[in-house]
Motif scaffolding. Sequence first.
Motif, PDB file in Angstrom:
ATOM      1  N   ARG A  33       0.928  -1.235   0.022  1.00 35.98           N
ATOM      2  CA  ARG A  33      -0.055   0.168  -0.217  1.00 35.98           C
ATOM      3  C   ARG A  33       0.847   1.249  -0.129  1.00 35.98           C
ATOM      4  N   SER A  34       2.094   1.206   0.648  1.00 36.24           N
ATOM      5  CA  SER A  34       2.901   2.318   0.825  1.00 36.24           C
ATOM      6  C   SER A  34       3.947   2.505  -0.432  1.00 36.24           C
ATOM      7  N   HIS A  35       3.936   1.446  -1.299  1.00 32.57           N
ATOM      8  CA  HIS A  35       4.679   1.438  -2.636  1.00 32.57           C
ATOM      9  C   HIS A  35       6.034   1.097  -1.961  1.00 32.57           C
TER      10      HIS A  35
END
Length: 150
Positions: A33-35
Amino acid sequence: MLEEYIAPGGIMLQEVCRDWEDCIDRGTAPLLRSHAVLPSYPAAIKRNHREMGPYMVIAPGIMLAHARPEEGATALGLTILTLREPVVFGSEQNDPVRLVITLATPDEKSHMRMLEELSEFLMTDGMADRLMAAESVTSAENLFQEVRSA
């Protein structure tokens, strides 16, 4: 300052996972999700576990999930996953696992400080057990601060 490396939503406590693969999926989800990692990263961790065995189960009850930087890590980060019900990873000496720490390291060097802080935390007497027993994110974060101020 271990908490500075933790991905947003990366402290997941008292979770219930079906099996070791579910543990990897949950541990990598905040990093995705935070890459900090690409979708190839969880698959690489699972493949490495299947091919090389449970070498990532580093101590009784503790797994340090990771893959090589070129397997999909794009930024430095980690997650903490504690399990309400322990999960077997296939380590004769260190199963079952109750704490899965997932690391993302984009290169060969940038994670050294993070590993030093993680090692200091885990080697502080009783701290891993206290983390595995934590019921809230705040109580887990307080443990990180406790080690930092000691």
